[in-house]
Design a protein around this motif. Sequence first.
Motif, PDB file in Angstrom:
ATOM      1  N   GLU A 100       3.553  17.405   1.773  1.00 56.95           N
ATOM      2  CA  GLU A 100       3.958  18.009   0.503  1.00 56.95           C
ATOM      3  C   GLU A 100       2.733  18.404  -0.323  1.00 56.95           C
ATOM      4  OE1 GLU A 100       6.753  19.375  -2.267  1.00 56.95           O
ATOM      5  OE2 GLU A 100       7.162  18.537  -0.296  1.00 56.95           O
ATOM      6  N   VAL A 101       1.763  17.520  -0.406  1.00 54.92           N
ATOM      7  CA  VAL A 101       0.547  17.792  -1.173  1.00 54.92           C
ATOM      8  C   VAL A 101      -0.232  18.952  -0.552  1.00 54.92           C
ATOM      9  CG1 VAL A 101      -1.703  16.853  -1.830  1.00 54.92           C
ATOM     10  CG2 VAL A 101       0.360  15.501  -2.187  1.00 54.92           C
ATOM     11  N   GLY A 160       0.814  -1.208   0.000  1.00 53.18           N
ATOM     12  CA  GLY A 160       0.000   0.000   0.000  1.00 53.18           C
ATOM     13  C   GLY A 160       0.851   1.262   0.000  1.00 53.18           C
ATOM     14  N   THR A 161       1.928   1.231   0.751  1.00 53.26           N
ATOM     15  CA  THR A 161       2.834   2.382   0.790  1.00 53.26           C
ATOM     16  C   THR A 161       3.507   2.572  -0.563  1.00 53.26           C
ATOM     17  OG1 THR A 161       3.224   2.054   3.156  1.00 53.26           O
ATOM     18  CG2 THR A 161       4.848   3.378   1.952  1.00 53.26           C
ATOM     19  N   MET A 162       3.940   1.490  -1.172  1.00 59.35           N
ATOM     20  CA  MET A 162       4.581   1.580  -2.489  1.00 59.35           C
ATOM     21  C   MET A 162       3.621   2.139  -3.533  1.00 59.35           C
ATOM     22  SD  MET A 162       6.880  -1.945  -2.489  1.00 59.35           S
ATOM     23  CE  MET A 162       6.698  -2.081  -4.235  1.00 59.35           C
ATOM     24  N   GLU A 163       2.378   1.688  -3.498  1.00 54.60           N
ATOM     25  CA  GLU A 163       1.384   2.181  -4.458  1.00 54.60           C
ATOM     26  C   GLU A 163       1.115   3.672  -4.261  1.00 54.60           C
ATOM     27  OE1 GLU A 163      -2.050  -0.373  -4.266  1.00 54.60           O
ATOM     28  OE2 GLU A 163      -0.877  -2.122  -4.867  1.00 54.60           O
ATOM     29  N   ALA A 164       1.028   4.100  -3.025  1.00 51.03           N
ATOM     30  CA  ALA A 164       0.807   5.523  -2.755  1.00 51.03           C
ATOM     31  C   ALA A 164       1.996   6.348  -3.259  1.00 51.03           C
ATOM     32  CB  ALA A 164       0.589   5.753  -1.261  1.00 51.03           C
ATOM     33  N   LYS A 165       3.208   5.847  -3.035  1.00 51.81           N
ATOM     34  CA  LYS A 165       4.400   6.551  -3.513  1.00 51.81           C
ATOM     35  C   LYS A 165       4.413   6.644  -5.038  1.00 51.81           C
ATOM     36  CE  LYS A 165       7.647   5.552   0.227  1.00 51.81           C
ATOM     37  NZ  LYS A 165       8.926   4.901   0.543  1.00 51.81           N
ATOM     38  N   GLU A 166       3.998   5.561  -5.702  1.00 51.66           N
ATOM     39  CA  GLU A 166       3.942   5.578  -7.170  1.00 51.66           C
ATOM     40  C   GLU A 166       2.943   6.624  -7.662  1.00 51.66           C
ATOM     41  OE1 GLU A 166       3.317   1.654  -8.763  1.00 51.66           O
ATOM     42  OE2 GLU A 166       5.057   0.867  -7.696  1.00 51.66           O
ATOM     43  N   TRP A 167       1.791   6.693  -7.033  1.00 52.06           N
ATOM     44  CA  TRP A 167       0.803   7.702  -7.418  1.00 52.06           C
ATOM     45  C   TRP A 167       1.354   9.109  -7.194  1.00 52.06           C
ATOM     46  CZ3 TRP A 167      -3.504   8.073 -10.159  1.00 52.06           C
ATOM     47  CH2 TRP A 167      -4.126   6.889 -10.525  1.00 52.06           C
ATOM     48  N   TYR A 168       2.052   9.282  -6.085  1.00 51.26           N
ATOM     49  CA  TYR A 168       2.627  10.597  -5.797  1.00 51.26           C
ATOM     50  C   TYR A 168       3.696  10.956  -6.830  1.00 51.26           C
ATOM     51  CZ  TYR A 168       5.177  14.336  -3.532  1.00 51.26           C
ATOM     52  OH  TYR A 168       5.801  15.521  -3.273  1.00 51.26           O
ATOM     53  N   ASP A 169       4.519   9.986  -7.193  1.00 50.88           N
ATOM     54  CA  ASP A 169       5.593  10.237  -8.169  1.00 50.88           C
ATOM     55  C   ASP A 169       5.038  10.634  -9.534  1.00 50.88           C
ATOM     56  OD1 ASP A 169       7.521   9.685  -6.276  1.00 50.88           O
ATOM     57  OD2 ASP A 169       7.864   7.626  -6.961  1.00 50.88           O
ATOM     58  N   HIS A 170       3.836  10.190  -9.858  1.00 50.71           N
ATOM     59  CA  HIS A 170       3.243  10.482 -11.161  1.00 50.71           C
ATOM     60  C   HIS A 170       2.255  11.646 -11.133  1.00 50.71           C
ATOM     61  CE1 HIS A 170       4.764   6.358 -11.748  1.00 50.71           C
ATOM     62  NE2 HIS A 170       5.137   6.881 -12.892  1.00 50.71           N
ATOM     63  N   GLN A 194      -6.320  12.874 -10.170  1.00 51.39           N
ATOM     64  CA  GLN A 194      -5.112  12.200  -9.692  1.00 51.39           C
ATOM     65  C   GLN A 194      -4.949  12.398  -8.188  1.00 51.39           C
ATOM     66  OE1 GLN A 194      -1.635  13.550 -11.772  1.00 51.39           O
ATOM     67  NE2 GLN A 194      -2.365  12.880 -13.759  1.00 51.39           N
ATOM     68  N   LEU A 195      -5.189  13.617  -7.732  1.00 49.51           N
ATOM     69  CA  LEU A 195      -5.046  13.942  -6.319  1.00 49.51           C
ATOM     70  C   LEU A 195      -6.048  13.154  -5.472  1.00 49.51           C
ATOM     71  CD1 LEU A 195      -3.591  15.629  -4.203  1.00 49.51           C
ATOM     72  CD2 LEU A 195      -5.273  17.439  -4.610  1.00 49.51           C
ATOM     73  N   LYS A 196      -7.253  13.041  -5.957  1.00 49.72           N
ATOM     74  CA  LYS A 196      -8.280  12.280  -5.244  1.00 49.72           C
ATOM     75  C   LYS A 196      -7.844  10.820  -5.104  1.00 49.72           C
ATOM     76  CE  LYS A 196     -13.141  11.006  -5.418  1.00 49.72           C
ATOM     77  NZ  LYS A 196     -14.401  11.075  -6.159  1.00 49.72           N
ATOM     78  N   HIS A 197      -7.318  10.260  -6.180  1.00 51.81           N
ATOM     79  CA  HIS A 197      -6.882   8.869  -6.138  1.00 51.81           C
ATOM     80  C   HIS A 197      -5.677   8.708  -5.201  1.00 51.81           C
ATOM     81  CE1 HIS A 197      -7.066   4.781  -7.782  1.00 51.81           C
ATOM     82  NE2 HIS A 197      -5.781   4.780  -7.509  1.00 51.81           N
ATOM     83  N   LEU A 198      -4.766   9.666  -5.241  1.00 52.41           N
ATOM     84  CA  LEU A 198      -3.610   9.627  -4.337  1.00 52.41           C
ATOM     85  C   LEU A 198      -4.074   9.634  -2.884  1.00 52.41           C
ATOM     86  CD1 LEU A 198      -0.596   9.790  -3.615  1.00 52.41           C
ATOM     87  CD2 LEU A 198      -0.783  12.280  -3.876  1.00 52.41           C
ATOM     88  N   LYS A 199      -5.008  10.510  -2.562  1.00 57.22           N
ATOM     89  CA  LYS A 199      -5.514  10.578  -1.187  1.00 57.22           C
ATOM     90  C   LYS A 199      -6.136   9.255  -0.758  1.00 57.22           C
ATOM     91  CE  LYS A 199      -6.242  15.556  -0.959  1.00 57.22           C
ATOM     92  NZ  LYS A 199      -7.209  16.643  -0.783  1.00 57.22           N
ATOM     93  N   GLN A 200      -6.852   8.627  -1.663  1.00 55.43           N
ATOM     94  CA  GLN A 200      -7.462   7.329  -1.373  1.00 55.43           C
ATOM     95  C   GLN A 200      -6.371   6.285  -1.109  1.00 55.43           C
ATOM     96  OE1 GLN A 200     -10.081   5.924  -4.455  1.00 55.43           O
ATOM     97  NE2 GLN A 200     -10.420   3.967  -3.470  1.00 55.43           N
ATOM     98  N   GLU A 201      -5.338   6.264  -1.953  1.00 57.86           N
ATOM     99  CA  GLU A 201      -4.241   5.316  -1.773  1.00 57.86           C
ATOM    100  C   GLU A 201      -3.524   5.552  -0.442  1.00 57.86           C
ATOM    101  OE1 GLU A 201      -3.296   2.702  -3.578  1.00 57.86           O
ATOM    102  OE2 GLU A 201      -4.758   3.027  -5.174  1.00 57.86           O
TER     103      GLU A 201
END
Length: 86
Positions: free
Chosen positions: A81-82, A17-27, A38-45
């Motif tokens: 950061e967000v 879960g942490t890796m997926e959130a980091k990937e969303w943040y990186d993109h 994208q931001l909404k999905h990142l927050k969910q992750e």
Amino acid sequence: MPYHKNKQQAFQAAQQGTMEAKEWYDHLVKDQADYGSQLKHLKQEVNEAFAQINNALEVASEKQRKQLEQFRDDLQAIVDEVNQYE
């Protein structure tokens, strides 16, 4: 043995879960038209990863606990950061 397996599964879920959130943040790209989506999905992750970390902390070994706390710190850094851009 089932307890050990559940402990390991909980840790792996938190790690994933942490890796997926980091990937969303990186993109995440502020200037793109779908930034809000994208931001909404990142927050969910991130929220899911925090929940997985909290769940894993309930059964974690001491070594896992330290890694989980680092995952939590990494996610908090993403949140901070967000929030600077909102």
